[in-house]
Design a protein around this motif. Structure first.
Motif, PDB file in Angstrom:
ATOM      1  N   ASN A 158       0.804  -1.215   0.000  1.00  0.00           N
ATOM      2  CA  ASN A 158       0.000   0.000   0.000  1.00  0.00           C
ATOM      3  C   ASN A 158       0.838   1.267   0.000  1.00  0.00           C
TER       4      ASN A 158
ATOM      5  N   GLN B 177       2.303   8.134  -0.828  1.00  0.00           N
ATOM      6  CA  GLN B 177       1.260   7.577   0.023  1.00  0.00           C
ATOM      7  C   GLN B 177       1.844   6.412   0.796  1.00  0.00           C
TER       8      GLN B 177
ATOM      9  N   ASP C 246      -2.513   5.190   4.729  1.00  0.00           N
ATOM     10  CA  ASP C 246      -3.527   6.166   4.330  1.00  0.00           C
ATOM     11  C   ASP C 246      -3.027   7.605   4.412  1.00  0.00           C
ATOM     12  N   ARG C 247      -1.764   7.796   4.718  1.00  0.00           N
ATOM     13  CA  ARG C 247      -1.216   9.148   4.856  1.00  0.00           C
ATOM     14  C   ARG C 247      -0.421   9.527   3.615  1.00  0.00           C
ATOM     15  N   VAL C 248      -0.541  10.784   3.211  1.00  0.00           N
ATOM     16  CA  VAL C 248       0.150  11.264   2.016  1.00  0.00           C
ATOM     17  C   VAL C 248       1.155  12.338   2.406  1.00  0.00           C
TER      18      VAL C 248
ATOM     19  N   GLN D  77       2.040  17.240   4.858  1.00  0.00           N
ATOM     20  CA  GLN D  77       1.445  15.912   4.827  1.00  0.00           C
ATOM     21  C   GLN D  77      -0.021  15.997   5.236  1.00  0.00           C
ATOM     22  N   THR D  78      -0.789  14.959   4.919  1.00  0.00           N
ATOM     23  CA  THR D  78      -2.171  14.909   5.388  1.00  0.00           C
ATOM     24  C   THR D  78      -2.182  14.473   6.852  1.00  0.00           C
TER      25      THR D  78
ATOM     26  N   ASP E 289      -6.514  12.082   5.687  1.00  0.00           N
ATOM     27  CA  ASP E 289      -5.762  10.940   5.146  1.00  0.00           C
ATOM     28  C   ASP E 289      -6.644  10.170   4.160  1.00  0.00           C
TER      29      ASP E 289
ATOM     30  N   LYS F  99      -6.580   8.013  -0.010  1.00  0.00           N
ATOM     31  CA  LYS F  99      -5.901   7.506  -1.204  1.00  0.00           C
ATOM     32  C   LYS F  99      -5.430   8.673  -2.071  1.00  0.00           C
ATOM     33  N   LEU F 100      -4.151   8.673  -2.400  1.00  0.00           N
ATOM     34  CA  LEU F 100      -3.599   9.691  -3.285  1.00  0.00           C
ATOM     35  C   LEU F 100      -4.131   9.488  -4.701  1.00  0.00           C
TER      36      LEU F 100
ATOM     37  N   VAL G 122      -6.800  13.975  -2.829  1.00  0.00           N
ATOM     38  CA  VAL G 122      -6.879  12.770  -2.001  1.00  0.00           C
ATOM     39  C   VAL G 122      -8.333  12.342  -1.873  1.00  0.00           C
TER      40      VAL G 122
ATOM     41  N   ASN H 128     -10.954  10.512   0.453  1.00  0.00           N
ATOM     42  CA  ASN H 128     -11.202  10.084   1.822  1.00  0.00           C
ATOM     43  C   ASN H 128     -12.629   9.536   1.887  1.00  0.00           C
TER      44      ASN H 128
END
Length: 211
Positions: A30, A45, A48-50, A61-62, A68, A70-71, A89, A91
């Motif tokens: 992931n 990514q 779940d953090r970008v 960052q998110t 948070d 999906k990029l 992103v 969410n």
């Protein structure tokens, strides 16, 4: 496939950043890495953090359950002589959201902050009749085949009304804000999204979002 020196530096920086951010993340299924070598920025990514970097350091960052996700894409917009990186992103709770680094109005005393982000706007999956930013200082409205973008006459008193900043033909999908500048998001013929802003001689295409 050709790689320039900037792309190679970004790829190496991205791989190092993933390894530093989360042990073992470089091998995780992931862990998604997207780069924009032409503009000199990279989005990563991890789970779940970008995370967003330039060729030397992390920029922002998110953070949190509503940010948070999906990029979808890293894209850039012009801001005066500068180039600004933004990310789209997805969410599960907030939908499609755009984030940028802290812009000048909110960066006082935080110029060296590399983790906090600014929520620049939302994008709809479907055409919209109207889109506004969180503070209602700007909004965009679909009238016929044209999107009209408006800005408050007085940011301290919205009762003084709005003036039209620019108008562009197309289908409205969202509005992005960066340092009080409204960027309209319209459907693109290629299935993605085009981003427009006010140029010296009328509306200008400022960027493109890949979906």
């Amino acid at each position: 496939m050709k790689f320039n020196k900037t792309a190679l530096r970004l790829t190496a920086a991205a791989a190092l950043a993933v390894a530093l951010i989360a042990p073992g993340a470089a091998q995780a299924a992931n862990a998604v890495v997207k780069t924009d070598s032409e503009k000199g920025f990279a989005a990563l990514q991890v789970g779940d953090r970008v995370f967003v970097h330039d060729s030397e350091k992390q920029l922002f960052q998110t953070n949190g359950k509503f940010h948070d996700g999906k990029l979808i894409d890293l894209f850039t917009l012009p801001y005066g002589p500068a180039t600004i990186p933004l990310i789209l992103v997805y969410n599960d709770k907030a939908g499609l959201t755009v984030f940028s680094d802290l812009w000048p109005e909110f960066a006082k005393g935080k110029e060296k902050n590399t983790t906090e982000e600014y929520m620049s706007g939302h994008i709809s999956f479907k055409p919209m009749k109207k889109a506004a930013n969180r503070t209602n200082h700007n909004y965009a409205e679909q009238v016929g085949d044209t999107v009209h973008v408006y800005t408050a006459n007085d940011f301290g008193d919205l009762k003084k009304g709005y003036h039209e900043s620019y108008a562009v033909k197309g289908t409205l999908r969202g509005l992005i804000l960066y340092d009080c500048c409204p960027y309209a998001v319209l459907e693109s013929p290629d299935g993605g999204l085009d981003v427009y802003h006010a140029g010296k001689e009328g509306p200008m295409k400022a960027g493109h979002i890949n979906l």
